[in-house]
Structures are given as structure tokens and as C-alpha cells.
Design an enzyme around this catalytic site. Sequence first.
Site, PDB file in Angstrom:
ATOM      1  N   ASP A   1      53.964  12.454  25.684  1.00 45.47           N
ATOM      2  CA  ASP A   1      53.645  11.525  26.991  1.00 45.47           C
ATOM      3  C   ASP A   1      52.176  11.259  26.949  1.00 45.47           C
ATOM      4  O   ASP A   1      51.302  12.358  27.465  1.00 45.47           O
ATOM      5  CB  ASP A   1      54.240  12.122  28.374  1.00 45.47           C
ATOM      6  CG  ASP A   1      53.473  11.361  29.395  1.00 45.47           C
ATOM      7  OD1 ASP A   1      52.668  10.400  29.230  1.00 45.47           O
ATOM      8  OD2 ASP A   1      54.002  11.574  30.650  1.00 45.47           O
TER       9      ASP A   1
ATOM     10  N   TYR B   1      49.563   8.358  47.559  1.00 47.33           N
ATOM     11  CA  TYR B   1      49.058   9.855  47.405  1.00 47.33           C
ATOM     12  C   TYR B   1      47.852   9.740  48.713  1.00 47.33           C
ATOM     13  O   TYR B   1      46.796  10.764  48.328  1.00 47.33           O
ATOM     14  CB  TYR B   1      48.069  10.115  46.108  1.00 47.33           C
ATOM     15  CG  TYR B   1      49.428  10.387  45.082  1.00 47.33           C
ATOM     16  CD1 TYR B   1      50.054  11.736  45.174  1.00 47.33           C
ATOM     17  CD2 TYR B   1      49.717   9.519  44.060  1.00 47.33           C
ATOM     18  CE1 TYR B   1      51.204  11.688  44.238  1.00 47.33           C
ATOM     19  CE2 TYR B   1      50.445   9.632  43.080  1.00 47.33           C
ATOM     20  CZ  TYR B   1      51.286  10.978  43.070  1.00 47.33           C
ATOM     21  OH  TYR B   1      52.170  11.147  42.431  1.00 47.33           O
TER      22      TYR B   1
ATOM     23  N   LYS C   1      47.994   3.305  30.923  1.00 47.02           N
ATOM     24  CA  LYS C   1      46.480   3.778  31.442  1.00 47.02           C
ATOM     25  C   LYS C   1      45.566   2.916  30.444  1.00 47.02           C
ATOM     26  O   LYS C   1      45.183   1.825  30.552  1.00 47.02           O
ATOM     27  CB  LYS C   1      46.295   4.994  31.699  1.00 47.02           C
ATOM     28  CG  LYS C   1      47.079   5.549  32.772  1.00 47.02           C
ATOM     29  CD  LYS C   1      46.545   7.114  33.075  1.00 47.02           C
ATOM     30  CE  LYS C   1      47.634   7.918  34.184  1.00 47.02           C
ATOM     31  NZ  LYS C   1      47.193   7.505  35.565  1.00 47.02           N
TER      32      LYS C   1
ATOM     33  N   TYR D   1      53.413  16.632  34.473  1.00 51.76           N
ATOM     34  CA  TYR D   1      53.727  15.252  35.427  1.00 51.76           C
ATOM     35  C   TYR D   1      54.020  14.401  34.459  1.00 51.76           C
ATOM     36  O   TYR D   1      53.294  14.060  33.570  1.00 51.76           O
ATOM     37  CB  TYR D   1      52.208  15.304  36.216  1.00 51.76           C
ATOM     38  CG  TYR D   1      52.562  13.906  37.148  1.00 51.76           C
ATOM     39  CD1 TYR D   1      53.088  14.033  38.217  1.00 51.76           C
ATOM     40  CD2 TYR D   1      52.091  12.807  36.429  1.00 51.76           C
ATOM     41  CE1 TYR D   1      53.384  12.639  38.906  1.00 51.76           C
ATOM     42  CE2 TYR D   1      51.912  11.211  37.369  1.00 51.76           C
ATOM     43  CZ  TYR D   1      52.887  11.737  38.488  1.00 51.76           C
ATOM     44  OH  TYR D   1      52.931  10.265  39.156  1.00 51.76           O
TER      45      TYR D   1
HETATM   46  C1  LIG Z   1      50.821  12.080  31.670  1.00 50.43           C
HETATM   47  C2  LIG Z   1      51.378  11.077  32.683  1.00 50.43           C
HETATM   48  N1  LIG Z   1      52.583  10.336  32.396  1.00 50.43           N
HETATM   49  C3  LIG Z   1      53.057   9.339  33.304  1.00 50.43           C
HETATM   50  C4  LIG Z   1      52.230   9.113  34.437  1.00 50.43           C
HETATM   51  C5  LIG Z   1      52.649   7.967  35.202  1.00 50.43           C
HETATM   52  O1  LIG Z   1      51.939   6.749  35.032  1.00 50.43           O
HETATM   53  P1  LIG Z   1      51.854   5.678  36.216  1.00 50.43           P
HETATM   54  O2  LIG Z   1      51.205   6.227  37.423  1.00 50.43           O
HETATM   55  O3  LIG Z   1      51.466   4.358  35.500  1.00 50.43           O
HETATM   56  O4  LIG Z   1      53.507   5.582  36.491  1.00 50.43           O
HETATM   57  C6  LIG Z   1      50.995   9.762  34.369  1.00 50.43           C
HETATM   58  C7  LIG Z   1      50.060   9.319  35.581  1.00 50.43           C
HETATM   59  O5  LIG Z   1      49.174   9.869  36.074  1.00 50.43           O
HETATM   60  C8  LIG Z   1      50.535  10.464  33.690  1.00 50.43           C
HETATM   61  O6  LIG Z   1      49.220  11.337  33.720  1.00 50.43           O
END
Ligand SMILES: Cc1ncc(COP(=O)(O)O)c(C=O)c1O
Length: 452
Positions: A253, A17, A282, A147
Site C-alpha cells: 500500500d 475526521y 494521493k 491504516y
Molecule cells: C497508506 C494509506 N492507504 C490508504 C489510504 C486511504 O486513502 P483515501 O483517503 O484516499 O481513501 C490512506 C490515506 O491516508 C493511506 O495513508
Amino acid sequence: MKDELIRKDLKYVWHPYTQMKDCESLPPVPVARAEGVRLYDYDGNFYYDTVSSWWCNVHGHNHPAIKSAIKEQLDSLEHVLFAGFTHRPAVELAERLVAITPPGLAKVFYSDNGSTAVEAAMKMSFQYWQNTGKEGKTRFLSLDMAYHGDTVGTMSISGVGLFNERYRPLFFDSFKAPTPYCYRCPCGREKGKCALECLSRAEEILKENADTIAAVVIEPLLMGAGGMIVYPVEYLKGIWELSRKYGVHLIADEVATGFGRTGKMFACEHAGIEPDLMCLSKGITSGYLPMGATLATEEIFRAFYDDYDKLKTFYHGHTFTANPISCAAARASIDLFEEEKTLEKVPEINGKLVSFLEEMAELPIVGDIRSIGAVGAMELVKDRKTKEPFGMKERVGDEVYRRGLEKSLLLRPLGNVIYFFLPLCIKGDEMDDVFRRAGEVIGSVAYLVRSS
Ligand SMILES: Cc1ncc(COP(=O)(O)O)c(C=O)c1O
């Protein structure tokens, strides 16, 4: 040391990014060590980690309990394949995850990041319908500013234009419902004075297409990369009810919202909903090591459980699935929630965050403020009346970032949105210091904008 590191970084490394040309004027900051909520460079300067190192640090950097769990695990087993073999850290973590997540979730499928956790959930939902004779249910419904990750599959159900638009020709088709983005309501209503018309639009899509939709995928209550959009609990509850009514899965998610960030262990708890699939990453290891997990209900699991030649197996997996050291870190992090009463700290964090945001709302460039738990954001606008955003060329968020670094703050913006995604270990006096510095930075940018 520092200069040499930067020189070699710019020679050999490609950062995520990042427009690498920007590094000519602002090279990456070399971090030598970290402690609690502070990152230290090689000269001993510190930076407050106000974004929890991309939304994952929970208990603070260099925590002795997580470190010793990692070291102990390293002494016995660093890694082993997870097909045909198993190990204690993975089994114990799975038992813990099933115990702390919403009722109904019964099985844990491990992977190694947030995108893969979502991708696995999508494939599970899709194949559930294939395995149970509803082959037509192949599509997904998500929010148009969502996202869910950076793999092609998860990008297909995401909507953050800046990140995704370029790759559109690669995507599979999916349904998008309007985002409950109350500041810029897609239905033209005023914040807090509506009948959730956006939910009715989601219902129309489901009503017309339920026989082709496998699942609704949603970030519960807080849409991170879309701009730290906080939406009403009633919307989340409504989406869950619609998923029951129209016979589609609900994939929650919780990659960003999980592990206390919104004030509850999982954001779904605010709405009392029971998703069919839940995605975690995370904060699962408090950000110490990579790990992803997809939790599924017994009903979903059973649809895959059959004789081998029936071809119902879930053919999905990643090399570092259930890495023992990551599992050990995750177990230690979950233990800390009890030992340090982590969730009890969130109301104080939220109180200070809200007071600060309310103060910032007085500035002429702050159009909206929003918060939940330890997350708070302000959206900067050119004109408060018209809500006209700052353009790409103005890069106001980046100006805040640059000035933040000068004041020992890591304030990584999302376009025009300046946000705090605070580690749950942050103390009162640390927050006071962070907000004092952030107030100076944002105030100075407001002054700069007005006088230019
Ligand atoms: C809600 C959500 N889902 C999925 C992801 C993707 O995670 P990763 O960056 O570990 O692939 C993120 C990453 O910021 C996220 O905020």
C-alpha cells in the site's frame, strides 16, 4: 467574504475526521488560493502546507505544468466510461506507471482514491485464489497499527483504534501481526538492538495459516495514520521473503509513500522488493485531482483472463475510473519528476528535517523522533522515562495545531504525534522558516505543559 463563508460552512457542511463541536471555538480556515507550499486565506494571510494537503501535494500548489495539462485535457475530453471505451491519457499513464514501479507489475486498474485502490487489490488477491482453485485462501494478514483506508473492507485490515474501534462489529476477521513500532516495541526490545522478533511473530501466523491467507498487506517503511511510524528496511524485506516462502501475495500500500515521499519513487525500492499488487493514490496526481490505481502482476491478471462464461471476470469498478483529467494531471506530475529532478531534492529536505527533529528531541515532552525522506515526526509524551502518553483530555497535539495556525503553520497532528509531510518542492529558506516557527510553537507548548 470570510465570515460569510464560515457561517455557511458551519450551517451546511460536515467535515471529515472532525468533531464539529470543536468548530465553535476553532472554525475551519477558508482557503482562497494556494501557491507553492503556501495556502492563503481571504485576508492574504498564509499558512505553510507542511502536511502536503493530506500527504498528496508533491510539486507545489498552482504549478503551471500540471494546470496546463488539466486545462488542455478539459478542452478535449472531461470524462467517459471506462468499460468498453478507453482514451489516451489512461493508456499513456498506465504505460508510465508500469515503467516506474517495481519489476513484475504489468497491469494498471484505475479507481478514484486510496481506499478503493487497496480494496481492489484485496478483491484481486482473494479472487486470484478462487480462480486458481485455492478457495480456502480468503483472509488477510496486516499490521495491528496499519491504516489502509475508510471503507469497511480496508478498515477490517487496519488497526488505528481511534478511527476503527467504533465500527468493529462491521468488520470481517483478519490476522494482525505486531507493528514494528521501535519506540514502543511490541516485543519489549530496545530500538536498534533486536533480532526483529516482531517478524518472527508474523512468520508464526503465516506458518500456521498460509492455507487460509490470500495476502499480506503492508505500508512499506512508513505507517502514516498509525503515527508516522518508520520501521527498518530489514522488516519489509523479511515480510516479502515470508510472503514468497508461504505462498501468499504481498500487497504494497504505497498510497502515502509513493511518488518520492521516502526519497525513492516508491518505498518498496529501499528494500528491493517486488510486490504482487501495489496501491497508489494521493501523490499520483501531485494532489491535484482524485485518482487511485492498483497495479498487478501478469500472473494475477492471467488468472482472470478466460472465456466469459467461466465467471473469472473481475467485477469491480467505480464511475470515475480513469477520469481523463486526473490521468492527464498524473502524467504531467510524473513528467515533472524528470524535468525538475524532484527526487534529488529529498536528501536536503531530510537533512534539515533531521537537524530540526534532533533539536526538538531536547524538549522534555518529546519522547521519540523518526524520519524518512521528506517525512519526519516527533511523539510527545508526558514522561520520557515511562513513555506515558498524553491523554485524550489533554489534547496536546491540538494545542500545537492551534498555536501553529497563529504562526502560519498547518501542523495537523495525529494524536500526540506532530509530523511534517513536506511537499518535495519546498525550498531551503522555506524550510528554515517553517522549522523556526515550528520550534517556537512546540517550545511554547512544552513550557505550557511543564508549568501547568
Ligand atoms: C497508506 C494509506 N492507504 C490508504 C489510504 C486511504 O486513502 P483515501 O483517503 O484516499 O481513501 C490512506 C490515506 O491516508 C493511506 O495513508
